[in-house]
Design a protein around this motif. Structure first.
Motif, PDB file in Angstrom:
ATOM      1  N   MET A 156     -20.409   7.495 -20.553  1.00 31.42           N
ATOM      2  CA  MET A 156     -19.383   6.929 -19.692  1.00 31.42           C
ATOM      3  C   MET A 156     -19.987   6.329 -18.423  1.00 31.42           C
ATOM      4  N   LEU A 157     -21.052   6.936 -17.908  1.00 34.04           N
ATOM      5  CA  LEU A 157     -21.715   6.386 -16.728  1.00 34.04           C
ATOM      6  C   LEU A 157     -22.310   5.014 -17.019  1.00 34.04           C
ATOM      7  N   PHE A 158     -22.988   4.890 -18.142  1.00 38.49           N
ATOM      8  CA  PHE A 158     -23.579   3.598 -18.488  1.00 38.49           C
ATOM      9  C   PHE A 158     -22.503   2.577 -18.849  1.00 38.49           C
ATOM     10  N   LEU A 159     -21.421   3.039 -19.465  1.00 39.93           N
ATOM     11  CA  LEU A 159     -20.317   2.124 -19.758  1.00 39.93           C
ATOM     12  C   LEU A 159     -19.683   1.626 -18.459  1.00 39.93           C
ATOM     13  N   THR A 160     -19.592   2.492 -17.447  1.00 41.09           N
ATOM     14  CA  THR A 160     -19.060   2.088 -16.148  1.00 41.09           C
ATOM     15  C   THR A 160     -19.937   1.018 -15.507  1.00 41.09           C
ATOM     16  N   LEU A 161     -21.261   1.209 -15.601  1.00 42.06           N
ATOM     17  CA  LEU A 161     -22.162   0.193 -15.062  1.00 42.06           C
ATOM     18  C   LEU A 161     -21.964  -1.144 -15.768  1.00 42.06           C
ATOM     19  N   ALA A 162     -21.803  -1.094 -17.088  1.00 37.27           N
ATOM     20  CA  ALA A 162     -21.593  -2.330 -17.843  1.00 37.27           C
ATOM     21  C   ALA A 162     -20.280  -3.003 -17.451  1.00 37.27           C
ATOM     22  N   LEU A 163     -19.231  -2.196 -17.263  1.00 37.61           N
ATOM     23  CA  LEU A 163     -17.919  -2.754 -16.920  1.00 37.61           C
ATOM     24  C   LEU A 163     -17.887  -3.298 -15.499  1.00 37.61           C
ATOM     25  N   MET A 164     -18.786  -2.811 -14.627  1.00 40.62           N
ATOM     26  CA  MET A 164     -18.906  -3.376 -13.276  1.00 40.62           C
ATOM     27  C   MET A 164     -19.825  -4.590 -13.275  1.00 40.62           C
ATOM     28  N   GLY A 165     -20.977  -4.442 -13.906  1.00 40.85           N
ATOM     29  CA  GLY A 165     -22.023  -5.453 -13.780  1.00 40.85           C
ATOM     30  C   GLY A 165     -21.776  -6.726 -14.559  1.00 40.85           C
ATOM     31  N   ILE A 166     -21.256  -6.616 -15.770  1.00 42.06           N
ATOM     32  CA  ILE A 166     -21.065  -7.816 -16.586  1.00 42.06           C
ATOM     33  C   ILE A 166     -19.986  -8.732 -15.996  1.00 42.06           C
ATOM     34  N   PRO A 167     -18.765  -8.230 -15.704  1.00 42.74           N
ATOM     35  CA  PRO A 167     -17.775  -9.128 -15.073  1.00 42.74           C
ATOM     36  C   PRO A 167     -18.192  -9.561 -13.672  1.00 42.74           C
TER      37      PRO A 167
ATOM     38  N   ARG B 220     -29.451  -3.443 -21.252  1.00 43.99           N
ATOM     39  CA  ARG B 220     -29.811  -2.030 -21.194  1.00 43.99           C
ATOM     40  C   ARG B 220     -28.605  -1.093 -21.230  1.00 43.99           C
ATOM     41  N   CYS B 221     -27.596  -1.375 -20.433  1.00 40.55           N
ATOM     42  CA  CYS B 221     -26.470  -0.442 -20.352  1.00 40.55           C
ATOM     43  C   CYS B 221     -25.709  -0.355 -21.672  1.00 40.55           C
ATOM     44  N   LEU B 222     -25.464  -1.493 -22.309  1.00 40.22           N
ATOM     45  CA  LEU B 222     -24.735  -1.465 -23.575  1.00 40.22           C
ATOM     46  C   LEU B 222     -25.532  -0.733 -24.655  1.00 40.22           C
ATOM     47  N   LEU B 223     -26.851  -0.909 -24.662  1.00 39.67           N
ATOM     48  CA  LEU B 223     -27.675  -0.203 -25.644  1.00 39.67           C
ATOM     49  C   LEU B 223     -27.711   1.299 -25.369  1.00 39.67           C
ATOM     50  N   GLU B 224     -27.671   1.667 -24.091  1.00 35.76           N
ATOM     51  CA  GLU B 224     -27.617   3.088 -23.771  1.00 35.76           C
ATOM     52  C   GLU B 224     -26.296   3.706 -24.211  1.00 35.76           C
ATOM     53  N   VAL B 225     -25.216   2.936 -24.143  1.00 40.46           N
ATOM     54  CA  VAL B 225     -23.927   3.427 -24.639  1.00 40.46           C
ATOM     55  C   VAL B 225     -24.012   3.670 -26.148  1.00 40.46           C
ATOM     56  N   LEU B 226     -24.634   2.741 -26.868  1.00 37.15           N
ATOM     57  CA  LEU B 226     -24.808   2.926 -28.312  1.00 37.15           C
ATOM     58  C   LEU B 226     -25.632   4.170 -28.605  1.00 37.15           C
TER      59      LEU B 226
ATOM     60  N   LEU C  70     -33.513  14.413 -18.903  1.00 39.18           N
ATOM     61  CA  LEU C  70     -32.701  14.053 -17.751  1.00 39.18           C
ATOM     62  C   LEU C  70     -33.426  13.050 -16.865  1.00 39.18           C
ATOM     63  N   ILE C  71     -34.735  13.216 -16.707  1.00 37.30           N
ATOM     64  CA  ILE C  71     -35.501  12.298 -15.864  1.00 37.30           C
ATOM     65  C   ILE C  71     -35.467  10.888 -16.429  1.00 37.30           C
ATOM     66  N   SER C  72     -35.626  10.768 -17.730  1.00 41.32           N
ATOM     67  CA  SER C  72     -35.575   9.451 -18.365  1.00 41.32           C
ATOM     68  C   SER C  72     -34.213   8.797 -18.168  1.00 41.32           C
ATOM     69  N   ASP C  73     -33.136   9.591 -18.324  1.00 41.78           N
ATOM     70  CA  ASP C  73     -31.789   9.053 -18.142  1.00 41.78           C
ATOM     71  C   ASP C  73     -31.556   8.608 -16.703  1.00 41.78           C
ATOM     72  N   LEU C  74     -32.057   9.397 -15.735  1.00 40.26           N
ATOM     73  CA  LEU C  74     -31.912   9.029 -14.336  1.00 40.26           C
ATOM     74  C   LEU C  74     -32.660   7.747 -14.015  1.00 40.26           C
ATOM     75  N   ARG C  75     -33.849   7.598 -14.564  1.00 42.16           N
ATOM     76  CA  ARG C  75     -34.632   6.381 -14.344  1.00 42.16           C
ATOM     77  C   ARG C  75     -33.860   5.155 -14.816  1.00 42.16           C
ATOM     78  N   ILE C  76     -33.342   5.227 -16.017  1.00 46.67           N
ATOM     79  CA  ILE C  76     -32.618   4.089 -16.586  1.00 46.67           C
ATOM     80  C   ILE C  76     -31.362   3.801 -15.771  1.00 46.67           C
ATOM     81  N   PHE C  77     -30.682   4.863 -15.342  1.00 47.11           N
ATOM     82  CA  PHE C  77     -29.447   4.685 -14.574  1.00 47.11           C
ATOM     83  C   PHE C  77     -29.724   3.971 -13.254  1.00 47.11           C
TER      84      PHE C  77
END
Length: 322
Positions: free
Chosen positions: A11-22, A62-68, A274-281
């Protein structure tokens, strides 16, 4: 079954996608619409347009692929697809950083007094802005070649033992620890250099605006005060935008690079962490949030989004160079 932690991550990565893409799409539309109506773009606007374009790529890839990946859809790409996707992401990410520096540097040059050496430098930057964009593309693509050599699909995870990097939907299988650390060190250096330069440029802008505000306060005539307030308002708006973007960069990419250095210096397994996820976020957060800052602060973007077909008149206020 997806556990609660994975669901939250998705949901966090989906939120980034929904903010960043539009958000980035709106900035791109606004500047393209302005270019159609006016026939050209100011250099600062062209930089922001380019920045929004690469940020759209960063968030979209990146964000959409992380959601997948959150829904355990890993085997999306074969080896060729992994090489292409990671190469595009890394190139766009580094371009986002360097274009933020170019924007802050151009704003710094724009406050130079007319006729000075720095004012002449601003003219040269504006004249050869296309060449600067080309140089940035060449430099950053050349520094992002590692995925073309080492990226493989997630289905090949059995081949990875010690020197690989897990990016959820693909792997980077480096042949040795030295090559992995050298590639990581080059990425950190590529980020730290523009960070230091843009921080310096922003500091110069703030010092100039502080001195200018002190001079305006010393004016006592009504007409002079009014003109000073108008100029100060436009300059303050441009300064706040630049400094905010630089602050976001330092905060988000600083955390990202700090975690990246940690992963290079500490023994770890190949599994997701968790560290990898934080880096990507944090690496994606700037690309998602920066268009919001531009939309709020840039009058040209505001005008095009509010009324895209409104003709520009002589009574329109002077646009800040953002």
């Amino acid at each position: 079954m997806i556990n609660s932690d994975a669901w939250t991550r998705g949901m966090l990565f989906l939120t980034l996608a929904l903010m960043g893409i539009p958000g980035n799409g709106a900035v791109i539309y606004a500047f393209l619409s302005a270019m159609c109506h006016e026939g050209h773009l100011l250099p600062a606007d062209a930089i922001v347009l380019h920045l929004a374009s690469v940020n759209l790529t960063v968030v979209g890839v990146r964000c959409l692929l992380e959601v997948l990946a959150t829904f355990e859809i890993y085997n999306v790409f074969n080896d060729v697809g992994c090489k292409a996707v990671i190469f595009i992401y890394r190139t766009s990410r580094s371009l986002s950083i360097w274009l933020t520096f170019v924007l802050s540097a151009y704003q710094c040059l724009s406050i130079a007094p007319p006729g000075s050496r720095w004012a002449n430098a601003r003219v040269l930057v504006a004249r050869y802005l296309g060449a600067i964009f080309l140089a940035l593309w060449l430099i950053n693509t050349s520094m992002s070649v590692a995925p073309l050599m080492f990226a493989i699909g997630a289905k090949n995870d059995s081949k990875l033992i010690q020197n690989g990097i897990n990016v959820e939907f693909c792997f980077l299988a480096f042949p040795s620890k030295f090559s992995r650390d050298a590639n990581g060190g080059a990425q950190v250096g590529r980020d730290v250099v523009p960070m230091a330069l843009m921080a310096m440029a922003s500091l110069i802008i703030l010092v100039f605006l502080y001195r200018h505000s002190q001079q305006v306060k010393g004016l006592r005539s009504g007409g002079a005060v009014t003109a000073g307030r108008q100029g100060q308002s436009a300059e303050r708006r441009a300064a706040i935008t630049v400094v905010t973007l630089v602050t976001l960069y330092v905060l988000f990419y600083g955390v990202d690079n700090g975690l990246w250095v940690y992963t290079l210096t500490v023994q770890q397994t190949m599994g997701s962490s968790l560290i990898s996820d934080l880096r990507i976020f944090f690496a994606s957060l700037y690309a998602a949030v920066s268009p919001i800052i531009v939309i709020i602060s840039n009058r040209k973007v505001n005008g095009q989004l509010a009324c895209g077909n409104r003709p520009k008149t002589l009574s329109d206020p002077i646009q800040p160079k953002v």
